[in-house]
Design a protein around this motif. Structure first.
Motif: not given
Length: 495
Positions: A466-473
């Motif tokens: 979840y954190g990776w998607v929020i950070w990148t997108r």
């Protein structure tokens, strides 16, 4: 924005510390004391904290405006609020000592249980001194008091008091949860007072005047009522359950609510930090900046709360199972409660500005929200009872009513603030949907594991994806200032 980002970083650390400290208390209360004792404790806690918040006279959020506009020394202004809170809180504590029925609707309590009323003045004073520290952008004191001292004290004391000798101190063991809570509140007050006295010092030339105090009370009532109602929306469900369900179901629901309230703590440190920023921009009539800050902080809160809600909700049965087999029945309630916290983010940040720009209108919206929630809670509980469903469904319906009510409040308050500022208020970004989808996929795979592995590996995996998607997108340059420790220095250099 740098001040908000600093508060956010400190707040995330506070959340992690609170999580580490809260879990032992929930485990001790559920496994040692049992659902019935937790239910009785929860019923008393609802009244104590609601009354204490009212006695704080709205200073949690209103103090920033008084300090910004006041001409007297800041220490004197804070002590005005503290004196007023102490008067009202002491009167309330005295009343409930002699009339304990509202605290214990089941009629089951000990003489030591009644001592919980002494927490009312301490809780009210703590709210004020922490708000005073937040005015100086000192969120660290709030974290120390609320995320370290209070939760660890209540956990340690609840465990210690449970092992009190049953033959010589039977009431101590029976009232362990209430006594542990009382001790924790005074420990938190001590931390707040030490930091406050270092920052502000003692008042000089302080002369409390009855006329001024009366005016202050009248002005604070709408905000104090709004504070109490906003807090009450998170507790009226417990009160209603206490009337329509058994103490054991109230205890299970309280366990779920304590887990669900963990992401709620992520927003609490932003509220006092956002207050001084908004009051300063209102003085400059920079409404565009207020709208941007509300949207920015709103997205930070909703992004964090959604991630935590998914991490705790997807393996919900395993999380609730930490309390024991009987607590698994509260899994549905946990899911609705976690969703409610994420949905409420927009209402929270909108209200942070509305209390200064439309105090009375905000109050009426809050009154309508809690009234709607109470009516919907009773209607849903009676419906499932009439249809013959079991007691756990009553808890799920109370949580569902809370989610619906907070969703309605978020929509209405955001629209009102948008109209007042002349700028749109929107905390939603499509990256939230993408991140949620990825987290649900990982969460489903985690549920195929044994419960212990679901908790140890599943929760971190859900948070990571979840954190990776929020950070990148989802995160842009303005959002990433939240993670830059030298953000203030960099902004100062920017022409």
């Amino acid at each position: 924005m740098a001040a908000l980002a600093k508060g956010g970083r400190t707040n995330v650390m506070g959340f992690l510390l609170r999580l580490l400290a809260r879990l032992p208390f929930l485990f001790i209360a559920a496994r040692f004391y049992g659902a019935d004792a937790m239910g009785r404790f929860a019923s008393a806690l609802v009244v104590v904290e609601l009354v204490a918040l009212m006695c704080a006279m709205g200073e949690k959020r209103g103090l920033a405006q008084r300090l910004t506009e006041g001409e007297d020394a800041h220490a004197n202004l804070v002590f005005d609020g503290m004196l007023l809170a102490l008067i009202f809180a002491s009167a309330a504590a005295l009343f409930f000592w002699f009339v304990p029925a509202p605290l214990f609707p089941s009629g089951q309590y000990t003489e030591l249980d009644r001592l919980i009323v002494l927490a009312i003045p301490a809780y009210a004073l703590t709210e004020i001194v922490l708000a005073a520290q937040a005015y100086k952008f000192d969120v660290a004191t709030t974290v120390r008091a609320r995320a370290v001292v209070e939760p660890w004290t209540i956990s340690i004391m609840a465990g210690a008091l449970y092992f009190a000798p049953a033959d010589t101190m039977p009431q101590v063991k029976e009232s362990g949860l209430a006594l542990a809570y009382l001790i924790s509140i005074y420990a938190g007050l001590a931390v707040g007072m030490i930091a406050f006295l270092k920052s502000y010092g003692l008042p000089k030339g302080w002369r409390p005047h009855p006329v001024y105090m009366s005016r202050m009370t009248a002005k604070a009532l709408p905000l104090a009522t709004a504070d109490a109602i906003e807090w009450g929306t998170r507790r009226v469900d417990i009160f209603m359950l206490g009337l329509f369900a058994s103490p054991a179901i109230v205890g299970v629901y309280y366990f779920a609510q304590q887990v669900a309230s963990l992401p709620q703590k992520l927003k609490t440190s932003f509220e006092p930090v956002l207050g001084p920023v908004i009051t300063k921009k209102l003085k400059e009539k920079d409404y565009g900046a207020i709208a941007r800050q509300v949207c920015q902080v709103g997205f930070w809160i909703i992004a964090a709360q959604t991630g935590i809600a998914l991490a705790l909700g997807l393996p919900g049965e395993a999380v609730m199972g930490l309390g024991g087999p009987e607590y698994v029945s509260g899994t549905a309630a946990l899911g609705f409660l976690l969703a409610a916290e994420a949905i409420a983010a927009t209402a929270v940040v909108s209200e942070a500005a509305l209390i200064y720009t439309a105090r009375v209108k905000n109050l009426w919206i809050s009154v309508a929200t809690i009234t709607f929630q109470a009516i919907l809670t009773v209607a849903l509980i009676l419906t499932v009872a009439r249809l013959g469903y079991g007691e756990p469904f009553k808890g799920a319906m109370a949580a569902l009513a809370l989610m619906i009510a907070l969703g309605a409040a978020s929509f209405v308050k955001a629209r009102l603030l948008s109209r007042i500022l002349g700028h749109p208020i929107n905390t939603w970004r499509w990256a939230l949907l993408h991140a949620t989808g990825a987290a649900i996929l990982i969460g489903y795979l985690a549920t195929l594991l044994p419960e212990w592995a679901e908790l140890i590996f599943g929760i971190p995996a859900i948070l990571a994806i979840y954190g990776w998607v929020i950070w990148t997108r989802g995160f842009g340059p303005d959002d990433r200032v939240l993670f830059k420790r030298n953000a203030g220095a960099e902004q100062a250099k920017t022409p």
